[in-house]
Write an enzyme that holds these catalytic residues in place. Sequence first.
Site, PDB file in Angstrom:
ATOM      1  N   HIS A 153      -0.669 -15.630   3.253  1.00  0.00           N
ATOM      2  CA  HIS A 153       0.537 -15.318   1.803  1.00  0.00           C
ATOM      3  C   HIS A 153      -0.546 -13.889   1.614  1.00  0.00           C
ATOM      4  O   HIS A 153      -0.108 -13.593  -0.221  1.00  0.00           O
ATOM      5  CB  HIS A 153      -0.171 -15.901   0.739  1.00  0.00           C
ATOM      6  CG  HIS A 153       0.464 -17.805   1.045  1.00  0.00           C
ATOM      7  ND1 HIS A 153       1.633 -18.277   1.512  1.00  0.00           N
ATOM      8  CD2 HIS A 153      -0.150 -19.087   1.604  1.00  0.00           C
ATOM      9  CE1 HIS A 153       1.525 -19.372   2.253  1.00  0.00           C
ATOM     10  NE2 HIS A 153       0.826 -20.231   2.808  1.00  0.00           N
ATOM     11  N   SER A 166      -0.436  15.699   1.932  1.00  0.00           N
ATOM     12  CA  SER A 166       0.903  15.859   1.003  1.00  0.00           C
ATOM     13  C   SER A 166       1.033  17.680   1.129  1.00  0.00           C
ATOM     14  O   SER A 166       0.390  18.084   0.682  1.00  0.00           O
ATOM     15  CB  SER A 166       0.659  15.375  -0.179  1.00  0.00           C
ATOM     16  OG  SER A 166       1.433  15.117  -0.987  1.00  0.00           O
ATOM     17  N   LYS A 205      -4.519  13.633  -0.868  1.00  0.00           N
ATOM     18  CA  LYS A 205      -3.685  12.937  -0.001  1.00  0.00           C
ATOM     19  C   LYS A 205      -3.699  13.531   1.099  1.00  0.00           C
ATOM     20  O   LYS A 205      -4.065  14.139   1.718  1.00  0.00           O
ATOM     21  CB  LYS A 205      -2.749  13.034  -0.223  1.00  0.00           C
ATOM     22  CG  LYS A 205      -1.088  12.757  -1.590  1.00  0.00           C
ATOM     23  CD  LYS A 205      -2.251  11.026  -1.691  1.00  0.00           C
ATOM     24  CE  LYS A 205      -1.236  10.037  -0.826  1.00  0.00           C
ATOM     25  NZ  LYS A 205       0.658  10.125  -1.143  1.00  0.00           N
ATOM     26  N   GLU A 220       2.045   4.291   9.613  1.00  0.00           N
ATOM     27  CA  GLU A 220       3.431   3.940   8.882  1.00  0.00           C
ATOM     28  C   GLU A 220       4.380   4.685  10.756  1.00  0.00           C
ATOM     29  O   GLU A 220       5.841   3.206  10.005  1.00  0.00           O
ATOM     30  CB  GLU A 220       3.422   5.634   7.953  1.00  0.00           C
ATOM     31  CG  GLU A 220       2.628   4.771   6.567  1.00  0.00           C
ATOM     32  CD  GLU A 220       2.742   5.664   6.201  1.00  0.00           C
ATOM     33  OE1 GLU A 220       3.428   5.150   5.023  1.00  0.00           O
ATOM     34  OE2 GLU A 220       1.993   7.076   6.496  1.00  0.00           O
TER      35      GLU A 220
END
Length: 457
Positions: free
Chosen positions: A158, A279, A285, A292
């Site tokens: 969880h 970025s 970044k 992804e």
Amino acid sequence: MAKKKAWGGRFGERTDRFVEEFTASIPYDVLLYRHDIAGSIAHARMLGKQGILPKAEAEKIVSSLGEILREIESGKVSFDLGQEDIHMAIEQRLIRKVGPVGGKLHTGRSRNDQVAVDLRLYLRDEIDQVRKLLAEIVETLVSRAEEWFGVVLPGYTHVQRAQPILLSHYLLAYREMFVRDADRFAEARRRTNVSPLGAGALAGSTFPLDRVFTARELGMEGVCENSIDAVSDRDFAADFLYACAVTMAHLSRLSEEMVYWSSTEFGFLSLPDALCTGSSIMPQKKNPDVAELIRGKTGRSYGNLLNLLTILKGLPLSYNRDMQEDKEPVFDSARTVKDCLMGATLLLRGMQVNEKRMRAACDDGFLTATDLADYLARKGTPFRKAHEIAGKIVRACEERGKRLKDLSLSELRKFSTAIGEDVRDAISLTHSVRMRKTRGGTGPEAVRARLSVLRKK
Ligand code: ARG
């Protein structure tokens, strides 16, 4: 208006431009050229062997098909929409090369059994490539598991800290998944590697074809036993798409973990610069785009499976033009799963783990509460009761802002007199992991045993 078609005999009008474009599959099925030529060569050889065509003509066809293959391979050939599909395009080229004899290749054959054999041969190749990539990711997981043996991190259920585990154990969990995937692809290959050639349009052929011979020429394990099924069946493609979808599910779960484990909040691992991107606005970044995108591409893989299943649903036997739509989902999934396996393998090879962060995360969150309950159970307290006592201790810790190991023996004994000095060891991180000796468990003994079995394989 378009040129005259190979099947134009019964047509009084030329094909409408829109229809020509709408029905053409050549823009994508050109990918099948190698397999189409292989199928045609096997068929032509068989026609010669059976005396259906004079030997010399069959040989002429075979050698010209070989030339066409080389011409396509060297980029000399361009295709156009008017050719409809790769089967027609290659046949036209053959006829241009050798004259009317080329028109004999299609004796005893239909595009319906032809396209089925092409797709099977294509998928057999793709499956072999996918299985190679699966073997590589499996090898990478095992070697990283060896390299990081002993690193402890919280195991989660969880997404809540649950029990401490070995990082090696975690990596080997993914190994299990990818080994099952390889199995699924092997199974799909077995069902794919059967020859539909000789089924003709749907009913078989009036020529004395030797179906077993063509199958053998193509390295196929057998022949489809029912000509109607032979041209209608795309189960093997659905098998492939399903195997791809499950593999993508596994890759997506792995990617998800890489994404958040590499976040500042977790800081469990860092991905190499070479595999990340920046970025355009935020200079600090470093984004885990590869992971992804693997996660994101899972969507199209699932979509492709559903796409094909939906095409097949409600199709009357036997071949229907709808089936031309089988190709793009299959091509897309093949490419996607291969790219994503490659990407995930690179990430696994390049990532570094932050052992300290992992261990520190184990210190917080009562990860050894189960061990405390087990300890009490070993002292004779019924497990249900032991669970309750350990739960109360956790609550008391939370109220006082303490960790389990911060409580003194006398504080602990207020909850149960069964608790003795040896509780210290029982609730330590190392002990917790070490004690999980069950086969398949996270204890170093069990994991080492597993690793040595895998290395012997
Ligand atoms: N391009 C077609 C396909 O991919 C080849 C088979 C066409 N057969 C036919 N009878 N029109 O399915």
